[in-house]
Design an enzyme around this catalytic site. Structure first.
Site, PDB file in Angstrom:
ATOM      1  N   GLY A 293      -8.194   6.925  -0.021  1.00 27.86           N
ATOM      2  CA  GLY A 293      -7.517   8.104   0.522  1.00 27.86           C
ATOM      3  C   GLY A 293      -6.182   7.804   1.181  1.00 27.86           C
ATOM      4  O   GLY A 293      -5.808   8.449   2.147  1.00 27.86           O
TER       5      GLY A 293
ATOM      6  N   LYS B 269       0.872  -1.171   0.000  1.00 24.53           N
ATOM      7  CA  LYS B 269       0.000   0.000   0.000  1.00 24.53           C
ATOM      8  C   LYS B 269       0.909   1.220   0.000  1.00 24.53           C
ATOM      9  O   LYS B 269       2.043   1.157   0.464  1.00 24.53           O
ATOM     10  CB  LYS B 269      -0.843   0.012   1.285  1.00 24.53           C
ATOM     11  CG  LYS B 269      -2.319  -0.012   0.985  1.00 24.53           C
ATOM     12  CD  LYS B 269      -3.160   0.110   2.209  1.00 24.53           C
ATOM     13  CE  LYS B 269      -4.589  -0.057   1.912  1.00 24.53           C
ATOM     14  NZ  LYS B 269      -5.198  -1.116   1.273  1.00 24.53           N
TER      15      LYS B 269
ATOM     16  N   GLY C 122      -3.863  -2.406 -14.902  1.00 19.21           N
ATOM     17  CA  GLY C 122      -5.186  -1.840 -15.164  1.00 19.21           C
ATOM     18  C   GLY C 122      -6.111  -2.869 -15.787  1.00 19.21           C
ATOM     19  O   GLY C 122      -6.014  -3.172 -16.978  1.00 19.21           O
TER      20      GLY C 122
ATOM     21  N   CYS D 249      -2.246   8.696  -7.620  1.00 19.92           N
ATOM     22  CA  CYS D 249      -3.515   8.472  -6.924  1.00 19.92           C
ATOM     23  C   CYS D 249      -4.463   9.628  -7.255  1.00 19.92           C
ATOM     24  O   CYS D 249      -4.098  10.783  -7.085  1.00 19.92           O
ATOM     25  CB  CYS D 249      -3.278   8.396  -5.416  1.00 19.92           C
ATOM     26  SG  CYS D 249      -4.818   8.324  -4.491  1.00 19.92           S
TER      27      CYS D 249
END
Lengths: 254, 300
Positions: free
Chosen positions: B71, B44, B239, B126
């Protein structure tokens, strides 16, 4: 997977707990949960307390989000996602004892209906006992325990479970309740050589097995659980000991 | 015939990598992903301070994929040391980091190297965090500054994960190349929104989120193709990959390896094993003896 449902009935289960019924055709099995949201609250996971075509969630008003849900009435909408997770593994050939603690009783209601198994409902006091009226329609033996002795067995649900299971007639215990209750219940089952399936809880975000924020050790509560087997739980170092906060930091359980 | 591959100097036994943000906030969870057939896993995105991320709702299914606005939740780089220790016991771990300035990226990258990361992946993409990610990743000059600074401060490979939410993709890719970046990872999620008609409001608490899953795959393949045409930096494609055919498209567009995110949720952790096997079958049938032989063939 995501849907809007309209509330068709609201029942008061106790002074602080309500069930909201809705029609939802999605297939769900006992022990599964949904994510529920209306504007003005954070989306939260809610166990299904009915899993037929008419489904329900049972909400104890304990924080701002659950209090927001309590404002809803018949005809109001909720945005839901799910059903998610792995529920109880119900098998007819195994004699089952079901234990619900506090509002965790809601999560075992569908299993109670499906199995008709002997059931213990535990609560702090008599006015915290929920859904015993519904359970009594489906099961032959329903026992109540209260911590203060104001109704039924005077003591906690695990003590009562040990007493009822000491005869050795049960193959498996299915339970949902506070982690402290489940922790002792799990230990008792290990000691007694009794199998169990417990529905666990952690802070959830995606609910769908993506983000990994609800993990206990390497298991996602939302996807690999929320119902875990005795042996899976035995392998968890986090169980009864620690949880992760919304940042992913380890927090010791009190 | 073999499915091992190289991203620049980094050798991977298998070409599939766990994408950042998927079951990778804790060490045990990363180790589990690595045992499922992935060649490496990206953490992450980790920042300097603990971050709770956005409030729920942060995620929803949509037709063709997911929209999320987590977030960037993370425990902060200091506490992440322990998670990295558990993670690298399982295999190769790429440390994803996010910052607002070059010096923040440098600090974070240094820590990731110290913790044993195989490479660092700079989150320049992001789409739902104010002041971070895509807000800086569309500024080619800033990207060049950040990548250069990190490159000169660590000795592990530096990957730059780019956003497709720009018409400047080629310029940003060139900036990564000029700065000596070791690989470009493309794409991050597409900036997106979901509205609940019954309530007349956006569903996500952050209003905007990022679209992932099968719906973005053709955008990603195009982006990788464009980047390969513009630069010589190795590419990691990501993706909407959920089967060998998706992975092969990215490789033929120019990617040397690929990452999988959303499909881990829809198909389970076994998705890597099944892609590895099916990709091998395809390569055998069509006479490709290595992944390298397939990289960028769509350009010829």
């Amino acid at each position: 997977m995501s849907d809007f449902i309209k509330i068709i009935n609201v029942s008061e289960e106790s002074y602080d707990t309500k069930s909201f019924e809705f029609r939802w055709d999605e297939k769900a099995s006992p022990g599964q949960f949904i994510m529920a949201w209306v504007p003005g609250m954070e989306e939260i996971p809610m166990s299904l307390s009915r899993t037929n075509r008419i489904k329900s969630i049972t909400v104890k008003a304990i924080g701002p989000d659950t209090r927001r849900l309590h404002e809803l009435g018949i005809g109001d909408s909720i945005r839901i996602r799910g059903p998610y997770g792995k529920g109880f593994d119900i098998r007819k050939d195994r004699k089952t004892l079901i234990v619900g603690g506090g509002v965790g009783t809601a999560a075992v209601m569908p299993a109670i209906k499906e199995t008709g198994a002997d059931t213990i409902i535990g609560a702090r006091a008599s006015n915290d006992v929920i859904m015993d009226d519904i359970a009594s329609k489906y099961v032959k033996n329903l026992w109540i325990s209260t911590d203060d002795g104001s109704r039924g067995f005077h003591g906690n649900a695990v003590q009562l479970m040990k007493e009822k299971a000491s005869s050795g007639e049960y193959d498996v215990v299915m339970a949902c309740g506070p982690e402290i209750m489940l922790y002792h219940l799990h230990r008792a089952c290990v000691d007694m050589g009794l199998d169990c399936q417990l529905s666990l809880e952690r802070h959830m975000k995606c609910g769908a097995g993506v983000c990994g924020c609800c993990v206990m050790d390497d298991q996602r509560v939302c996807r690999d659980g929320p119902v875990f087997t005795r042996d899976q739980i035995s392998a968890m170092k986090d169980f009864g000991v620690s949880k992760r906060d919304e940042c992913g930091r380890i927090v010791r359980l009190g | 015939m073999t499915i091992d591959t190289c991203v620049g100097s980094l050798k991977l036994e298998r070409p599939g990598i766990v994408a950042s943000g998927i079951m990778d906030e804790t060490g045990a969870s990363i180790a589990r992903m690595l045992s499922s057939g992935a060649g490496a896993a990206v953490t992450k995105s980790i920042g300097l301070q603990p971050n709770p991320g956005h409030r729920n709702p942060t995620f929803t299914e949509v037709k063709g994929g997911f929209v999320n606005a987590m977030g960037l939740p993370n425990p902060g780089i200091d506490l992440f040391k322990e998670e990295m220790g558990a993670a690298i016991a399982g295999g190769k771990v790429v440390g994803s980091i996010y910052g607002a300035t070059a010096s923040e990226f440098v600090t974070l990258a240094g820590k990731m190297e110290e913790y044993g990361a195989t490479a660092v992946e700079l989150n320049l993409s992001c789409p739902h965090a104010k002041g971070y990610g895509a807000e800086i990743g569309v500024d080619a000059a800033l990207v060049k500054k950040i990548v250069s600074a990190v490159k000169s401060s660590v000795s592990i490979p530096v990957w730059a994960k780019l956003t497709p939410n720009t018409h400047m993709l080629k310029e940003v890719a060139l900036a990564v190349q000029d700065a000596g970046g070791d690989a470009i990872v493309a794409i991050n999620t597409l900036k997106a929104m979901v509205i609940s008609p019954e309530f007349g409001k956006p569903f996500l608490s952050n209003k905007f989120g990022g679209l992932s899953g099968p719906a973005v795959r053709s955008v990603g393949v195009r982006a990788v193709y464009d980047i390969r045409a513009a630069v010589d930096v190795p590419i990691v494609g990501v993706g909407g990959i959920s089967d060998w055919r998706d992975a092969a498209q990215y490789i033929m567009a120019g990617a040397s390896a690929f990452q999988i995110g959303s499909a881990i949720a829809t198909k389970g952790v076994k998705v890597f094993d099944s892609i590895n096997k099916d990709l091998e079958d395809f390569m055998r049938d069509f006479g490709y003896s290595t992944i390298k032989d397939m990289v960028g063939v769509a350009h010829e």
